[in-house]
Scaffold this active site. Sequence first.
Site, short mmCIF file in Angstrom:
data_model
loop_
_atom_site.label_atom_id
_atom_site.label_comp_id
_atom_site.label_asym_id
_atom_site.label_seq_id
_atom_site.Cartn_x
_atom_site.Cartn_y
_atom_site.Cartn_z
N ASP A 263 18.17 22.97 -40.95
CA ASP A 263 17.37 24.14 -41.35
C ASP A 263 17.67 25.22 -40.32
O ASP A 263 17.31 25.08 -39.14
CB ASP A 263 15.88 23.79 -41.36
N ASN B 229 26.78 30.25 -44.05
CA ASN B 229 26.63 30.67 -45.45
C ASN B 229 25.17 30.76 -45.88
O ASN B 229 24.83 31.56 -46.76
CB ASN B 229 27.39 29.68 -46.35
N TYR C 144 16.70 42.53 -47.41
CA TYR C 144 17.98 41.80 -47.53
C TYR C 144 19.17 42.64 -47.06
O TYR C 144 19.99 42.18 -46.25
CB TYR C 144 18.19 41.34 -48.97
N LYS D 32 21.98 41.99 -43.79
CA LYS D 32 23.44 41.81 -43.82
C LYS D 32 24.14 42.88 -42.97
O LYS D 32 25.19 42.62 -42.39
CB LYS D 32 23.94 41.81 -45.26
N THR E 126 24.89 32.36 -59.11
CA THR E 126 24.23 31.24 -58.40
C THR E 126 22.73 31.38 -58.63
O THR E 126 22.27 32.36 -59.23
CB THR E 126 24.50 31.31 -56.88
P1 NDP Z 1 22.03 30.18 -53.22
O1 NDP Z 1 20.62 30.64 -53.27
O2 NDP Z 1 22.65 29.56 -54.42
O3 NDP Z 1 22.22 29.15 -52.00
C1 NDP Z 1 21.71 29.47 -50.74
C2 NDP Z 1 21.90 28.27 -49.83
O4 NDP Z 1 21.31 28.58 -48.56
C3 NDP Z 1 21.19 27.02 -50.36
O5 NDP Z 1 21.96 25.89 -50.03
C4 NDP Z 1 19.89 27.02 -49.56
O6 NDP Z 1 19.32 25.75 -49.41
C5 NDP Z 1 20.44 27.52 -48.23
N1 NDP Z 1 19.38 27.93 -47.32
C6 NDP Z 1 18.45 28.90 -47.47
N2 NDP Z 1 17.62 28.93 -46.41
C7 NDP Z 1 18.04 27.94 -45.58
C8 NDP Z 1 17.61 27.45 -44.32
N3 NDP Z 1 16.53 27.97 -43.70
N4 NDP Z 1 18.29 26.45 -43.73
C9 NDP Z 1 19.36 25.90 -44.34
N5 NDP Z 1 19.82 26.30 -45.54
C10 NDP Z 1 19.16 27.30 -46.14
O7 NDP Z 1 22.86 31.46 -52.73
P2 NDP Z 1 24.42 31.86 -52.85
O8 NDP Z 1 25.24 30.64 -52.87
O9 NDP Z 1 24.55 32.86 -53.91
O10 NDP Z 1 24.60 32.64 -51.46
C11 NDP Z 1 25.26 32.10 -50.35
C12 NDP Z 1 25.49 33.23 -49.35
O11 NDP Z 1 26.26 34.27 -49.96
C13 NDP Z 1 24.19 33.89 -48.86
O12 NDP Z 1 24.31 34.17 -47.48
C14 NDP Z 1 24.13 35.18 -49.66
O13 NDP Z 1 23.44 36.18 -48.99
C15 NDP Z 1 25.62 35.51 -49.79
N6 NDP Z 1 25.93 36.39 -50.92
C16 NDP Z 1 25.72 35.98 -52.21
C17 NDP Z 1 26.04 36.84 -53.26
C18 NDP Z 1 25.89 36.45 -54.69
O14 NDP Z 1 26.22 37.28 -55.57
N7 NDP Z 1 25.43 35.24 -55.01
C19 NDP Z 1 26.57 38.20 -53.01
C20 NDP Z 1 26.77 38.51 -51.63
C21 NDP Z 1 26.45 37.62 -50.63
P3 NDP Z 1 18.11 25.24 -50.38
O15 NDP Z 1 18.76 24.72 -51.63
O16 NDP Z 1 17.45 24.18 -49.55
O17 NDP Z 1 17.22 26.43 -50.64
#
Ligand code: NDP
Length: 241
Positions: free
Chosen positions: A64, A91, A164, A168, A199
């Site tokens: 976490d 990520n 947000y 970033k 996602t």
């Molecule tokens: P998702 O919401 O699908 O996944 C986010 C991931 O981060 C999950 O595995 C979640 O775990 C994990 N997470 C959140 N908080 C914590 C924490 N405190 N400790 C550990 N893990 C944590 O998001 P995306 O895959 O879309 O995004 C991934 C990255 O890409 C992010 O940083 C996002 O800002 C960035 N991004 C995404 C875009 C998009 O269009 N999707 C565009 C630009 C950037 P859990 O399942 O436990 O919640």
Amino acid sequence: MDRVNDTKTALVTGANKGIGFAIAQGLGAIGFTVAVGARDDARRADAVEHLHAAGVDAFGVALDVTSDDSVAAAARTVEQTAGRLDVLVNNAGISGRTDDGAQDPTTLDLDVVRTVLDTNVFGVVRVTNAMLPLLRRAHSPRIVNMSSDMGSLTRQTGPILAAYAPSKSMLNSITTQYARRLADTNVIVNAGCPGYVATDFTGFNAPRTPEQGAAIAIRLATLPDDGPRGAFFDEEGAVPW
Ligand code: NDP
């Protein structure tokens, strides 16, 4: 892409789903052992199982990013399992609570800002600093911070998200500070933008696949030793700050 020629280990935070899972799968496909960083035990086990089924050498790391204790324990797990770390992909990220799809700066709940910064910025610092001793043991360590062009002060894309988007921007700024601090070392640090990806984060309402979003992270994770440092890239090239 060529397979990496010795067994390298990559830790991906938030690797249980979305872009993080696709990064884990992509790095695994080119020969990395993947440390699957995820905070939920069941979701982490499920992701590791899916990666194993896809032929990826993966192990779970309870992580976490908002908890100092969890991050310290994760570093011990990686050290005990792999002995060093070749790649760290920061990520894990959250958007924070929105009202009608926005975070209005004129009515901003500062608790939302604090929560978002704790994950998207402080989480990256926590994890990076805990993993740096292990990264320094690698020949060509790489750190990739998953950012967003919503953090670009030049582009100002997407809806108004006053927690947000600045998180970033700050992540980008911190990325450059790490790159400066590590300039005379072999640790290469960059930020990447995945584009607009379907996602949970976007309600699966976006044009790009997680695999497409993961591509920039995989590229930055496998940069050559003379590769760029302290920069911000998407698939098309440099993203303006
Ligand atoms: P998702 O919401 O699908 O996944 C986010 C991931 O981060 C999950 O595995 C979640 O775990 C994990 N997470 C959140 N908080 C914590 C924490 N405190 N400790 C550990 N893990 C944590 O998001 P995306 O895959 O879309 O995004 C991934 C990255 O890409 C992010 O940083 C996002 O800002 C960035 N991004 C995404 C875009 C998009 O269009 N999707 C565009 C630009 C950037 P859990 O399942 O436990 O919640």
